[in-house]
Design a protein around this motif. Structure first.
Motif, PDB file in Angstrom:
ATOM      1  N   MET A 129      31.733  53.571  51.150  1.00  0.00           N
ATOM      2  CA  MET A 129      31.747  53.750  49.702  1.00  0.00           C
ATOM      3  C   MET A 129      31.083  52.549  49.054  1.00  0.00           C
ATOM      4  SD  MET A 129      32.402  55.343  46.944  1.00  0.00           S
ATOM      5  CE  MET A 129      32.981  56.771  47.813  1.00  0.00           C
ATOM      6  N   LYS A 130      30.231  52.828  48.089  1.00  0.00           N
ATOM      7  CA  LYS A 130      29.558  51.761  47.339  1.00  0.00           C
ATOM      8  C   LYS A 130      30.418  51.360  46.149  1.00  0.00           C
ATOM      9  CE  LYS A 130      25.100  51.715  46.965  1.00  0.00           C
ATOM     10  NZ  LYS A 130      23.688  52.023  46.690  1.00  0.00           N
ATOM     11  N   LEU A 131      30.759  50.089  46.095  1.00  0.00           N
ATOM     12  CA  LEU A 131      31.629  49.550  45.055  1.00  0.00           C
ATOM     13  C   LEU A 131      30.891  48.462  44.298  1.00  0.00           C
ATOM     14  CD1 LEU A 131      34.524  49.212  43.784  1.00  0.00           C
ATOM     15  CD2 LEU A 131      34.912  47.476  45.556  1.00  0.00           C
ATOM     16  N   LEU A 132      30.885  48.574  42.974  1.00  0.00           N
ATOM     17  CA  LEU A 132      30.310  47.554  42.101  1.00  0.00           C
ATOM     18  C   LEU A 132      31.447  46.711  41.540  1.00  0.00           C
ATOM     19  CD1 LEU A 132      27.684  46.563  40.666  1.00  0.00           C
ATOM     20  CD2 LEU A 132      28.303  48.098  38.785  1.00  0.00           C
ATOM     21  N   VAL A 133      31.347  45.404  41.690  1.00  0.00           N
ATOM     22  CA  VAL A 133      32.371  44.481  41.203  1.00  0.00           C
ATOM     23  C   VAL A 133      31.721  43.516  40.226  1.00  0.00           C
ATOM     24  CG1 VAL A 133      34.048  42.702  41.845  1.00  0.00           C
ATOM     25  CG2 VAL A 133      33.618  44.623  43.401  1.00  0.00           C
ATOM     26  N   PHE A 134      32.343  43.338  39.066  1.00  0.00           N
ATOM     27  CA  PHE A 134      31.813  42.395  38.081  1.00  0.00           C
ATOM     28  C   PHE A 134      32.914  41.921  37.153  1.00  0.00           C
ATOM     29  CE2 PHE A 134      31.478  46.586  36.323  1.00  0.00           C
ATOM     30  CZ  PHE A 134      31.726  46.468  34.971  1.00  0.00           C
ATOM     31  N   ALA A 135      32.682  40.760  36.574  1.00  0.00           N
ATOM     32  CA  ALA A 135      33.598  40.190  35.585  1.00  0.00           C
ATOM     33  C   ALA A 135      32.917  40.172  34.226  1.00  0.00           C
ATOM     34  CB  ALA A 135      34.000  38.770  35.984  1.00  0.00           C
ATOM     35  N   GLY A 136      33.707  40.350  33.196  1.00  0.00           N
ATOM     36  CA  GLY A 136      33.179  40.323  31.836  1.00  0.00           C
ATOM     37  C   GLY A 136      33.120  38.921  31.280  1.00  0.00           C
ATOM     38  N   ALA A 173      34.104  48.604  52.496  1.00  0.00           N
ATOM     39  CA  ALA A 173      33.267  49.090  51.397  1.00  0.00           C
ATOM     40  C   ALA A 173      31.930  48.356  51.385  1.00  0.00           C
ATOM     41  CB  ALA A 173      33.976  48.887  50.059  1.00  0.00           C
ATOM     42  N   GLU A 174      30.927  49.043  50.873  1.00  0.00           N
ATOM     43  CA  GLU A 174      29.614  48.431  50.643  1.00  0.00           C
ATOM     44  C   GLU A 174      29.649  47.854  49.229  1.00  0.00           C
ATOM     45  OE1 GLU A 174      24.994  49.840  50.153  1.00  0.00           O
ATOM     46  OE2 GLU A 174      26.329  51.094  51.349  1.00  0.00           O
TER      47      GLU A 174
END
Length: 193
Positions: A1-8, A32-33
């Protein structure tokens, strides 16, 4: 599964950037990818329809594609005055704005529709950014995202990380892991991957 992680947040010593690093690491360990982005790496002016009419900025198109390609997201939202920061709102406004004359991006919700989103936050206060999550949830729902019901707000964040940026308390790590697990579980079922 492709997971995008980011902080605001773009702040150098941001607790939410540290929390995003922890979430990305835990997701990788689960298989996860993971694409972990820093919003500071993208040149995003404040959203302005007049500016957009002159041409969508190249970094907006890059972000649209990144968000589109990832069925699952983890958002680490700082809390400013009881809500999420302008950086996060601006990013979501840009990626959800249709690009006139571009058939690939004429659908405003192409980058957001159906994404499974987990919310994390960290704050020096006792609530850990919980109010920011409460404000962010309706925005994400409006963008046609699926929200993971499990979320976590890390309070007293100034005492929560060690020198390497890892969470000190096993309980806090387990709560972040629970959000990551639920997002990946739901995205795998919703997107059949």
């Amino acid at each position: 599964m492709k997971l995008l992680v980011f902080a605001g947040s773009t702040r150098q010593l941001s607790f939410n950037r540290r929390l995003a690093q922890v979430a990305a690491k835990l997701a990788r360990e689960r298989g996860a990818e993971v694409t972990h982005i820093e919003l500071a790496a993208f040149q995003l002016p404040m959203y302005d329809a007049d500016l957009e009419a002159r041409g969508t900025p190249a970094d907006v198109l890059r972000l649209k594609q990144l968000f589109f390609e990832h069925p699952a997201w983890i958002v680490c939202a700082p809390e400013y005055n009881g809500s999420y920061p302008a950086l996060l709102k601006n990013t979501l406004d840009w990626i959800s704005s249709p690009v006139k004359g571009d058939p690939a991006w004429s659908d405003a919700f192409k980058s957001t529709r159906g994404k499974v989103v987990g919310m994390l936050s960290a704050s020096p206060g006792a609530l850990g950014g919980l109010r920011a999550q409460g404000q962010l949830a309706p925005l994400l729902l409006n963008l046609q995202c699926w929200l993971a019901p499990t979320r976590y707000a890390l309070g007293r964040a100034g005492e929560a990380f060690d020198a390497a940026g890892d969470l000190i308390a096993a309980g806090a790590r387990e709560k972040v892991q629970a959000v990551v697990e639920q997002v990946l579980w739901a995205a795998e079922r919703l997107h059949g991957r």
